[in-house]
Design a protein around this motif. Structure first.
Motif, PDB file in Angstrom:
ATOM      1  N   VAL A 161      -8.424   6.423  -2.701  1.00 54.64           N
ATOM      2  CA  VAL A 161      -7.537   5.555  -3.708  1.00 54.64           C
ATOM      3  C   VAL A 161      -5.982   6.482  -3.657  1.00 54.64           C
ATOM      4  O   VAL A 161      -6.419   7.500  -3.542  1.00 54.64           O
ATOM      5  CB  VAL A 161      -8.170   5.496  -5.001  1.00 54.64           C
ATOM      6  CG1 VAL A 161      -8.691   6.777  -5.477  1.00 54.64           C
ATOM      7  CG2 VAL A 161      -7.370   4.759  -5.808  1.00 54.64           C
ATOM      8  N   THR A 175     -12.452   1.607  -0.645  1.00 55.59           N
ATOM      9  CA  THR A 175     -11.124   0.889  -0.069  1.00 55.59           C
ATOM     10  C   THR A 175     -11.563   0.331   1.548  1.00 55.59           C
ATOM     11  O   THR A 175     -10.938   0.016   2.196  1.00 55.59           O
ATOM     12  CB  THR A 175     -10.228   1.860   0.406  1.00 55.59           C
ATOM     13  OG1 THR A 175     -10.560   2.831   1.228  1.00 55.59           O
ATOM     14  CG2 THR A 175      -9.701   2.530  -0.821  1.00 55.59           C
ATOM     15  N   LEU A 349     -11.479  -1.162  -6.085  1.00 58.00           N
ATOM     16  CA  LEU A 349     -10.238  -0.930  -6.315  1.00 58.00           C
ATOM     17  C   LEU A 349      -9.872  -2.116  -6.953  1.00 58.00           C
ATOM     18  O   LEU A 349      -9.838  -3.511  -6.647  1.00 58.00           O
ATOM     19  CB  LEU A 349      -9.539  -1.007  -5.017  1.00 58.00           C
ATOM     20  CG  LEU A 349      -8.114  -0.301  -4.597  1.00 58.00           C
ATOM     21  CD1 LEU A 349      -8.286   0.882  -5.047  1.00 58.00           C
ATOM     22  CD2 LEU A 349      -7.806  -0.605  -3.151  1.00 58.00           C
ATOM     23  N   LYS A 354      -3.587   0.507  -5.142  1.00 57.32           N
ATOM     24  CA  LYS A 354      -3.133   0.628  -3.928  1.00 57.32           C
ATOM     25  C   LYS A 354      -4.350   2.008  -3.150  1.00 57.32           C
ATOM     26  O   LYS A 354      -4.754   2.754  -3.943  1.00 57.32           O
ATOM     27  CB  LYS A 354      -1.857   1.383  -3.744  1.00 57.32           C
ATOM     28  CG  LYS A 354      -0.877   0.254  -4.127  1.00 57.32           C
ATOM     29  CD  LYS A 354       0.542   0.968  -4.145  1.00 57.32           C
ATOM     30  CE  LYS A 354       1.681   0.090  -4.606  1.00 57.32           C
ATOM     31  NZ  LYS A 354       2.824   0.627  -4.849  1.00 57.32           N
ATOM     32  N   ASP A 355      -4.410   2.048  -2.124  1.00 59.96           N
ATOM     33  CA  ASP A 355      -5.416   2.693  -1.195  1.00 59.96           C
ATOM     34  C   ASP A 355      -4.526   3.875  -0.404  1.00 59.96           C
ATOM     35  O   ASP A 355      -3.330   3.640  -0.411  1.00 59.96           O
ATOM     36  CB  ASP A 355      -6.443   1.931  -0.440  1.00 59.96           C
ATOM     37  CG  ASP A 355      -5.572   1.509   0.745  1.00 59.96           C
ATOM     38  OD1 ASP A 355      -4.475   1.430   0.822  1.00 59.96           O
ATOM     39  OD2 ASP A 355      -6.441   1.267   1.813  1.00 59.96           O
ATOM     40  N   SER A 385      -1.982  -5.032  -2.540  1.00 65.60           N
ATOM     41  CA  SER A 385      -3.352  -5.584  -2.395  1.00 65.60           C
ATOM     42  C   SER A 385      -3.922  -6.089  -0.850  1.00 65.60           C
ATOM     43  O   SER A 385      -4.887  -5.920  -0.571  1.00 65.60           O
ATOM     44  CB  SER A 385      -3.769  -6.160  -3.509  1.00 65.60           C
ATOM     45  OG  SER A 385      -3.252  -7.523  -3.207  1.00 65.60           O
ATOM     46  N   THR A 388      -2.757  -3.004   2.673  1.00 68.23           N
ATOM     47  CA  THR A 388      -3.351  -1.710   2.120  1.00 68.23           C
ATOM     48  C   THR A 388      -3.089  -0.815   3.426  1.00 68.23           C
ATOM     49  O   THR A 388      -2.747  -1.162   4.486  1.00 68.23           O
ATOM     50  CB  THR A 388      -4.918  -2.005   2.063  1.00 68.23           C
ATOM     51  OG1 THR A 388      -5.435  -2.455   3.341  1.00 68.23           O
ATOM     52  CG2 THR A 388      -5.344  -3.220   1.145  1.00 68.23           C
TER      53      THR A 388
END
Lengths: 448, 448
Positions: A161, A175, A349, A354-355, A385, A388
């Motif tokens: 993350v 994620t 998430l 955001k990852d 989203s 990613t």
């Protein structure tokens, strides 16, 4: 006009589609997006004039051959075990093909046939495997070209993350496919070599044998070993290297807590547990602890695994709801399926979160009698989203490679992975233009 | 004259052959001993007028069908996975059959066909499984016949060294297939139920979750759980029993030390290690420990698994030679194969040494509102290096059952295990005459 066929329209295909769309006018491309789920494909195609969606059941040979016959290059984003029929048809029809999956034995066996057919069949061209090959081979070749001898290679990648949304005690959110995270490492013993000594770690000790790495501006990460590092000696041309180790990043403290699930047996996917309708998360935890009606589930667990009551580790377990009275509501699940459900409630998430993808390589080498070391790192944060970090780092290498194949810049036929200079140099260049770049620096040599 | 065919002439067949030989005149029997190794079969047949040896490759259908066609009853002492072709031919030719192996799915699937053919096909009629069924069903039926309700059933069996020859720190020697001992428990998670609570133990914790049992005159034993106790609820007609647990006996302290091999990963049989010609036992141990050139293998192991230096546990490991400079001299072995080799050097039963089989059952039940408990135990010591406890307790049940089939006392056709009164009563009686008997006693009820 050149035709690109994308098979599989899952969420990590977003950046691939965006790239193809953006270049479709100038390059005169048409993209067909195929998925068993037509709606999913239509959503990705978004009624763009140079894209269309089709429904495709990849098990149906007629549908499959028909779709592939109209393409110039095929990109398979299917699960790894489903690539083979697609690859077979691509060879039969003379179409190039790309995947982001590890080369399987079955795929490797198609090499001769692909070469005869003049078909370029590149695997492992996503992020890990993919960008790790490109970026590692660049430095390894530079060292060797300068006359250096590589003594140590370590490489880690983590899907995590982004720091801004890193707000739980595990410093982790899903994620990527949660099932793969739950089962990570369980397929067999880990193998690597360190200073010339072979080392093997059984699954149940894997998460207790970690290594800490710092990356400027992003803090500390903890790496656990991937299954087979030894096979990369051959892949990277490092036949006699004394130390080679590949691993996966988590934030520090994650592995020691994850080890609790492994030690209890909660990650086992090989059998089904008996579940009654009233069964709770607490009952689930108790399945793996000795019977004693006078002790709490918490106390039994702490005593069994020697966990202090006031520890951060115990806090992680409690925060997850492992001792809660929430109902499981599943029919005949495996332990791993129940654990996944518990984790998904806490580790999903958020829509606006955001990852982050973190990659790190360490190269130790000897040059003119002197020991030197280079560290190379890359951090990519997701944009939103849809874009990613995972979609960007998986999709862009695939899309860029597709462009080079269509332009004729990549043309050596056969089943391969992206380790030649002709492939990695232009690809790293274009990834950099798209914000995916490596920071390399010389550091003091440190062996073991 | 009635013909008995024994397929497989390994060392646990000795007492079977002796029993048949002793009764061959009075019963008018002829025994054919078949083995791939003709010499082994000839040694067992010993030129007795009522016995002969033949060479038989059980994979060869012509040889197999020919041999079976001449028999009235066939006893298969082959490894479990090789019974099916024999069973299929027995059904086709209308011959009865016995094995000491666990019923496989494939074997169970032959039940209808066996019934149609009028063939009696009894499995699990050795010691464990075998004598455990006979002796447990007797007490269970007695409790139920008296109107009692069974609340708890536990059962343990161990193949151990006789007390007189129990002279090493592990209190253990191989009295049975060493490979099976090394891999014991590794096939999957253990399942049982205790006071109504399902419990699951992963392999890597199996040897830390033991139970101590005392048997008068023989001291203490330590039991670890067998793989699936739950399936015995159906087998024994104990559908709603709150506690059922089956296990294996070792002497106390064995399991905690064996756990070291499991924790290190030395019992893994799924991959091959890299071995150079100079590799020693010490190097083997070091494969599973973290790299550190400044610490000894001993210290790394003690620290990793939290073992005190002056412990009995550490003494056990040192005594085995785990830190010795002896060469391994094997080519591409699995860790389990190396461990087996190390153990065989120390744990092999001497020519003049005796083994011991220990069996123990605990039955908890409620009768007229009162909670009661019965313990039942059996200890058999080998007579000499041929008439071992293992050969006696495996061979005699098979031989006695063969006699009852040939006499027509056992005649219910179908694939079955020995749990009916018609089978267990006469068999227990005759086992007792041969020195294999159970001591039953009422004890105070003790739940969990």
């Amino acid at each position: 006009m050149q035709n690109i066929l994308l098979i599989g329209a899952g969420r990590s295909t977003y950046s691939f589609v965006e790239y193809i769309k953006a270049h479709s006018e100038s390059e005169n491309w048409f993209l067909t997006i195929a998925d068993q789920n037509l709606e999913l494909a239509e959503e990705k195609a978004a009624k763009h004039p140079r894209m269309k969606a089709i429904s495709l059941d990849v098990q149906d040979e007629i549908q499959r051959v028909h779709a592939i016959s109209k393409a110039d290059v095929v990109v398979s984003m299917l699960p790894a075990h489903m690539h083979i029929p697609v690859a077979t048809d691509c060879i039969a029809l003379g179409k190039h093909m790309l995947t982001a999956s590890y080369i399987s034995k079955e795929m490797r066996a198609l090499d001769e046939r692909a070469k005869e057919a003049g078909v370029v069949l590149i695997n492992e061209i996503g992020v890990d495997p993919g960008i790790d090959h490109l970026s590692a081979m660049k430095v390894l070749d530079e060292i060797r070209d300068a006359g250096g001898e590589v003594k140590l290679f370590e490489s880690f990648t983590g899907g995590l993350v982004a720091p801004e949304y890193d707000d739980n005690p595990w410093n982790y959110k899903f994620t990527w496919n949660p099932r793969n995270v739950v089962l990570a490492g369980s397929a067999g013993a880990v193998k690597f070599i360190q200073e010339g000594k072979y080392k093997y770690i059984p699954y149940h000790q894997l998460f207790r044998r970690t290594e800490i790495v710092s990356i400027d501006g992003y803090g500390k990460f903890e790496g656990y070993a991937n299954r087979d590092s030894l096979s990369y000696r051959e892949v990277y041309g490092l036949h006699d290297i004394p130390t080679i180790y590949r691993g996966t990043f988590r934030r520090p403290g994650f592995c020691r807590a994850w080890d609790v699930f492994v030690k209890l047996g909660m990650t086992d996917d090989s059998y089904q547990i008996e579940v009654d309708p009233e069964m709770t998360y607490r009952d689930f935890t108790n399945l793996f602890l000795a019977y004693n009606p006078n002790d709490s589930v918490e106390l039994k667990l702490m005593h069994y695994l020697n966990i202090p009551q006031d520890s951060e580790l115990m806090h992680k377990l409690e925060w997850l709801g492992l001792f809660s009275d929430a109902k499981i509501n599943m029919t005949k699940p495996s332990p791993a399926q129940v654990l996944q459900k518990i984790l998904e409630e806490k580790w999903t998430l958020g829509e606006d979160e955001k990852d982050m993808i973190v990659m790190f390589h360490k190269f130790g080498y000897e040059l003119k009698g002197e020991k030197r070391m280079i560290e190379s790192s890359m951090v990519t944060i997701g944009k939103n989203s849809k874009e990613t970090a995972m979609a960007l780092t998986v999709g862009l290498p695939l899309a860029i490679a597709a462009r080079h194949i269509l332009n004729g810049n990549i043309s050596t036929p056969g089943v391969q992975i992206p380790i030649s200079k002709e492939i990695y140099l232009p690809m790293l260049e274009e990834l950099k233009e798209n914000g995916i770049s490596f920071t390399e620096r010389e550091v003091d040599y440190k062996g073991y």
